[in-house]
Design a protein around this motif. Structure first.
Motif, PDB file in Angstrom:
ATOM      1  N   ARG A 429       4.755   1.952  -7.115  1.00  0.00           N
ATOM      2  CA  ARG A 429       3.999   0.936  -6.900  1.00  0.00           C
ATOM      3  C   ARG A 429       3.667  -0.140  -8.172  1.00  0.00           C
ATOM      4  O   ARG A 429       3.072  -1.315  -7.719  1.00  0.00           O
ATOM      5  CB  ARG A 429       2.504   1.484  -6.614  1.00  0.00           C
ATOM      6  N   ARG A 430       3.864   0.233  -9.288  1.00  0.00           N
ATOM      7  CA  ARG A 430       3.699  -0.829 -10.271  1.00  0.00           C
ATOM      8  C   ARG A 430       4.725  -1.926 -10.277  1.00  0.00           C
ATOM      9  O   ARG A 430       4.547  -3.144 -10.197  1.00  0.00           O
ATOM     10  CB  ARG A 430       3.850  -0.252 -11.793  1.00  0.00           C
ATOM     11  N   LYS A 431       6.054  -1.403 -10.064  1.00  0.00           N
ATOM     12  CA  LYS A 431       7.242  -2.536  -9.699  1.00  0.00           C
ATOM     13  C   LYS A 431       6.954  -3.418  -8.606  1.00  0.00           C
ATOM     14  O   LYS A 431       7.063  -4.715  -8.600  1.00  0.00           O
ATOM     15  CB  LYS A 431       8.520  -1.835  -9.672  1.00  0.00           C
ATOM     16  N   ILE A 438       0.952  -9.393  -7.273  1.00  0.00           N
ATOM     17  CA  ILE A 438      -0.532  -8.860  -7.139  1.00  0.00           C
ATOM     18  C   ILE A 438      -0.990  -7.831  -8.094  1.00  0.00           C
ATOM     19  O   ILE A 438       0.127  -7.283  -8.501  1.00  0.00           O
ATOM     20  CB  ILE A 438      -0.553  -8.437  -5.635  1.00  0.00           C
ATOM     21  N   SER A 439      -2.137  -7.532  -8.176  1.00  0.00           N
ATOM     22  CA  SER A 439      -2.477  -6.371  -8.957  1.00  0.00           C
ATOM     23  C   SER A 439      -2.243  -4.962  -8.192  1.00  0.00           C
ATOM     24  O   SER A 439      -2.230  -4.892  -7.212  1.00  0.00           O
ATOM     25  CB  SER A 439      -3.932  -6.442  -9.373  1.00  0.00           C
ATOM     26  N   ARG A 441      -4.471  -2.682  -7.891  1.00  0.00           N
ATOM     27  CA  ARG A 441      -5.358  -2.505  -7.182  1.00  0.00           C
ATOM     28  C   ARG A 441      -5.563  -2.911  -5.781  1.00  0.00           C
ATOM     29  O   ARG A 441      -5.615  -2.292  -4.795  1.00  0.00           O
ATOM     30  CB  ARG A 441      -6.632  -2.785  -7.971  1.00  0.00           C
ATOM     31  N   ASN A 442      -5.098  -4.289  -5.907  1.00  0.00           N
ATOM     32  CA  ASN A 442      -4.886  -5.035  -4.398  1.00  0.00           C
ATOM     33  C   ASN A 442      -3.949  -4.374  -3.558  1.00  0.00           C
ATOM     34  O   ASN A 442      -4.038  -4.216  -2.395  1.00  0.00           O
ATOM     35  CB  ASN A 442      -4.451  -6.480  -4.883  1.00  0.00           C
ATOM     36  N   LEU A 443      -2.675  -3.893  -4.309  1.00  0.00           N
ATOM     37  CA  LEU A 443      -1.655  -3.089  -3.603  1.00  0.00           C
ATOM     38  C   LEU A 443      -2.099  -1.937  -2.921  1.00  0.00           C
ATOM     39  O   LEU A 443      -2.029  -1.642  -1.703  1.00  0.00           O
ATOM     40  CB  LEU A 443      -0.536  -2.934  -4.432  1.00  0.00           C
ATOM     41  N   ARG A 444      -2.927  -1.075  -3.619  1.00  0.00           N
ATOM     42  CA  ARG A 444      -3.456   0.350  -3.190  1.00  0.00           C
ATOM     43  C   ARG A 444      -4.600  -0.196  -2.023  1.00  0.00           C
ATOM     44  O   ARG A 444      -4.467   0.639  -0.907  1.00  0.00           O
ATOM     45  CB  ARG A 444      -4.359   0.822  -4.060  1.00  0.00           C
ATOM     46  N   TYR A 445      -5.145  -1.103  -2.124  1.00  0.00           N
ATOM     47  CA  TYR A 445      -6.094  -1.636  -1.036  1.00  0.00           C
ATOM     48  C   TYR A 445      -5.325  -1.849   0.263  1.00  0.00           C
ATOM     49  O   TYR A 445      -5.501  -1.459   1.555  1.00  0.00           O
ATOM     50  CB  TYR A 445      -6.972  -2.937  -1.356  1.00  0.00           C
ATOM     51  N   LYS A 446      -4.239  -2.766   0.128  1.00  0.00           N
ATOM     52  CA  LYS A 446      -3.276  -3.041   1.312  1.00  0.00           C
ATOM     53  C   LYS A 446      -2.667  -1.825   1.905  1.00  0.00           C
ATOM     54  O   LYS A 446      -2.809  -1.703   3.082  1.00  0.00           O
ATOM     55  CB  LYS A 446      -2.292  -3.825   0.741  1.00  0.00           C
ATOM     56  N   LEU A 447      -2.169  -0.896   1.059  1.00  0.00           N
ATOM     57  CA  LEU A 447      -1.507   0.326   1.548  1.00  0.00           C
ATOM     58  C   LEU A 447      -2.571   1.201   2.336  1.00  0.00           C
ATOM     59  O   LEU A 447      -2.315   1.802   3.338  1.00  0.00           O
ATOM     60  CB  LEU A 447      -0.975   1.195   0.466  1.00  0.00           C
ATOM     61  N   LYS A 448      -3.740   1.310   1.846  1.00  0.00           N
ATOM     62  CA  LYS A 448      -4.709   2.040   2.459  1.00  0.00           C
ATOM     63  C   LYS A 448      -5.092   1.464   3.624  1.00  0.00           C
ATOM     64  O   LYS A 448      -5.234   2.141   4.919  1.00  0.00           O
ATOM     65  CB  LYS A 448      -5.998   2.058   1.589  1.00  0.00           C
ATOM     66  N   GLU A 449      -4.979   0.264   3.978  1.00  0.00           N
ATOM     67  CA  GLU A 449      -5.385  -0.603   5.188  1.00  0.00           C
ATOM     68  C   GLU A 449      -4.400  -0.290   6.147  1.00  0.00           C
ATOM     69  O   GLU A 449      -4.582  -0.071   7.209  1.00  0.00           O
ATOM     70  CB  GLU A 449      -5.492  -2.068   4.777  1.00  0.00           C
ATOM     71  N   TYR A 450      -2.895  -0.200   5.422  1.00  0.00           N
ATOM     72  CA  TYR A 450      -2.039  -0.125   6.398  1.00  0.00           C
ATOM     73  C   TYR A 450      -1.768   1.540   6.875  1.00  0.00           C
ATOM     74  O   TYR A 450      -0.802   1.873   7.430  1.00  0.00           O
ATOM     75  CB  TYR A 450      -0.587  -0.455   5.894  1.00  0.00           C
TER      76      TYR A 450
END
Length: 453
Positions: A429-431, A438-439, A441-450
Motif C-alpha cells: 500500500r505504501r508504494k 495520494i496519502s 490514509r486516503n488509499l485505505r479509505y478508497k480500498l474500504k469503499e471498494y
C-alpha cells in the motif's frame, strides 16, 4: 534476348543480316534517318551495327549522334575496303570495333559476341559503382537528429575540396563510415580509398605500410610492395587512431604531406603522390599536442577542417531509425524475418547510455535478433542491464497500460486505476500510494469503499 539494331541503307543487307542473327538477338533494322531516329527515340539497344557509309550521311557523324542519344549502346562499324583509316577514326569516336565488307557471318557473330561481353562487363562495373555509392554515400549514414544533419552538411561541403580533414569523436561513432562517404561522394571517388589503423600496426612495420618497400629492403622483403600512399594516388588515405602514430613516423608523415612525395624503404627514388588525408581520433588532439604526444606542425597540417561526430547519447532521437536499419541488416545477414521491436524494448534501448555508441547498439540488436524466437524483438531479448532500464519497470511491469472505454464514469476509472496499481505493487500500500500521489490514509479509505480491506 538482347537487342540489336542494324543500320544500313541497303534493305537487302538489313534483311539478310536480320535473318542470320535473328536466333541470337531481337533484331531491328533501319535503312534511313527517319527509321534510325524512330528506333533510337523509342527503344533501347544493347548493340548497334552501323554502316560507315549510310547513304549521303557520314557514319562518323551518325556515330557521334548515337553516342550522345544512346550512350548505353555498343556500336560496331561495318566498312568497305579502303576505308580502314576512317574505321580507326570511328573507334576513337566511341565505336567498339569494326568489320570489313563483304561480311563473314561467323566472324560477325564472334565480334558481336565479344561486344556483348564488353557490354555485360560494363553493366557489372556500373552496378558495382552504384552499389559502392549506395553503401558509402551520405544516405548510408543513418540519422535525422540536428547533430547528424550538421555532419551531413559538412560532408557535402568538403567532399570535393582537396584539403586534409580530421574526424574527432568517441569510439563507435562511425568515423570510417564518414571518411568513406566523403571519398565516395566526392570527385576522388574513382580512385582508391585506403585505410590504415595506426594503433593496430607495430611501429617497426608502419613505415613500410605507409610508404612501401623495395625487394631486399629488409630480411623478409622478397618482393617490392606499394605502400598505402602510393595505392591511394588520386584518392584518399584514411589514418585511423592517428594519435597512436609514433613521433619519428609523425616526422615522415609530415614530410610526405608537405612535399607530396614519398620514398619507399630500400629505394632512392622519390615518388610523387596526390592523396587527400582524412585522419581520425577518439582523443582530444589539442591536448595530445600540449602533452608532447603529437607534433604541433603535423596537427596544423592535418586539421584544415575538423568534423566532430556525436556520441549516441547525444542523439538518442536517432535510435528508432538505427534500430530499424540494424534489424533489416540482421535479417539479411542471418536469414531471419524479424518485423521490428516492441515499444517496451525500444524504450529500454533509448534509456541506455551506450559507452560503445552506434557500434554497441548494432551488437546489442544483432545478439537479440540471433536469440529471439519472436517476430518482434522483445524486452526479454535484450541484455539484463538494458532491460532493467524501462521507465516504470519493477513498478508496473505489464500492468502499465489500463484500458479505459468511453462512457466509464470517473469513479469507475479511479477504482480501476487504484486496484490495478495495487496489484502491480503486489499489495504494497505504501508504494501504491506513492505511485498514485495520494496519502496512505486516503488509499485505505478508497480500498474500504471498494470492499478491498
Amino acid at each position: 534476348m538482347r537487342k540489336l539494331l542494324i543500320i544500313d541503307d541497303e534493305r537487302a543487307i538489313c534483311s539478310s543480316l536480320g535473318f542470320a542473327l535473328g536466333k541470337d538477338y531481337a533484331v531491328s533494322t533501319a535503312v534511313n534517318l527517319l527509321e534510325v531516329n524512330h528506333h533510337i527515340e523509342n527503344d533501347f539497344f544493347d548493340l548497334i551495327l552501323l554502316d560507315l557509309k549510310f547513304g549521303e550521311v557520314s557514319g562518323i557523324d551518325l556515330l557521334e549522334q548515337i553516342g550522345s542519344r544512346a550512350p548505353e549502346s555498343i556500336v560496331v562499324m561495318m566498312t568497305a575496303h579502303g576505308t580502314i583509316q576512317t574505321s580507326i577514326e570511328a573507334m576513337k569516336k566511341g565505336a567498339y570495333d569494326y568489320i570489313m565488307k563483304p561480311l563473314e557471318i561467323s566472324q560477325l557473330r564472334a565480334l558481336l559476341g565479344k561486344a556483348l561481353e564488353y557490354k555485360l562487363l560494363k553493366e557489372k562495373i556500373d552496378y558495382l559503382q552504384n552499389e559502392v555509392q549506395r553503401r558509402y554515400s551520405i544516405g548510408g549514414i543513418i540519422g535525422n537528429s540536428k547533430k547528424m544533419r550538421d555532419v551531413f552538411e559538412l560532408i557535402q561541403k568538403v567532399k570535393d575540396v582537396d584539403v586534409n580533414i580530421i574526424l574527432q569523436g568517441p569510439s563507435g561513432t562511425g568515423k570510417e563510415l564518414v571518411a568513406k562517404a566523403i571519398h565516395y561522394e566526392g570527385n576522388r571517388s574513382l580512385a582508391r580509398f585506403e585505410a590504415v589503423n595506426c594503433g593496430a600496426i607495430p611501429e617497426n612495420l608502419m613505415e613500410s605500410e605507409l610508404f612501401g618497400y623495395e625487394k631486399g629492403a629488409f630480411t623478409s622483403a622478397g618482393s617490392k610492395k606499394k605502400g598505402k600512399f602510393e595505392l591511394a594516388h588520386k584518392g584518399t588515405i584514411f589514418l585511423d587512431e592517428i594519435t597512436e602514430l609514433a613521433l619519428p613516423l609523425q616526422v615522415k608523415l609530415l614530410r610526405a604531406i608537405q612535399q607530396r612525395e614519398i620514398t619507399p624503404l630500400g629505394s632512392e627514388e622519390v615518388r610523387a603522390v596526390d592523396v587527400r588525408i582524412i585522419a581520425a581520433t577518439n582523443k582530444d588532439l589539442k591536448k595530445e599536442v600540449e602533452k608532447g604526444h603529437f607534433r604541433e606542425d603535423l596537427y596544423f597540417r592535418l586539421n584544415v577542417i575538423s568534423i566532430e561526430l556525436p556520441g549516441l547519447e547525444q542523439r538518442k532521437e536517432d535510435i528508432p531509425l538505427l534500430t530499424r536499419h540494424f534489424i533489416d541488416k540482421c535479417n539479411k545477414r542471418i536469414g531471419k524475418s524479424i518485423k521490428g521491436i516492441t515499444r517496451e524494448a525500444l524504450l529500454a534501448l533509448e534509456a541506455y547510455d551506450y559507452p560503445g555508441n552506434v557500434r554497441e547498439l548494432e551488437n546489442i540488436l544483432e545478439r537479440a535478433a540471433a536469440l529471439t524466437d519472436h517476430s518482434f524483438i522483445e524486452l526479454d531479448d535484450l541484455p539484463g542491464d538494458i532491460s532493467r532500464l524501462v521507465p516504470g519497470k519493477n513498478l508496473l511491469e505489464t500492468h502499465n497500460i489500463i484500458p479505459v472505454k468511453l462512457g466509464h464514469s470517473l469513479d469507475d476509472i479511479t477504482r480501476l486505476v487504484i486496484l490495478k496499481t495495487l496489484e502491480a505493487m503486489e499489495g504494497n500500500r505504501r508504494k501504491t500510494a506513492e505511485v498514485l500521489g495520494i496519502s496512505e490514509r486516503n488509499l485505505r479509505y478508497k480500498l474500504k469503499e471498494y470492499g478491498e480491506c
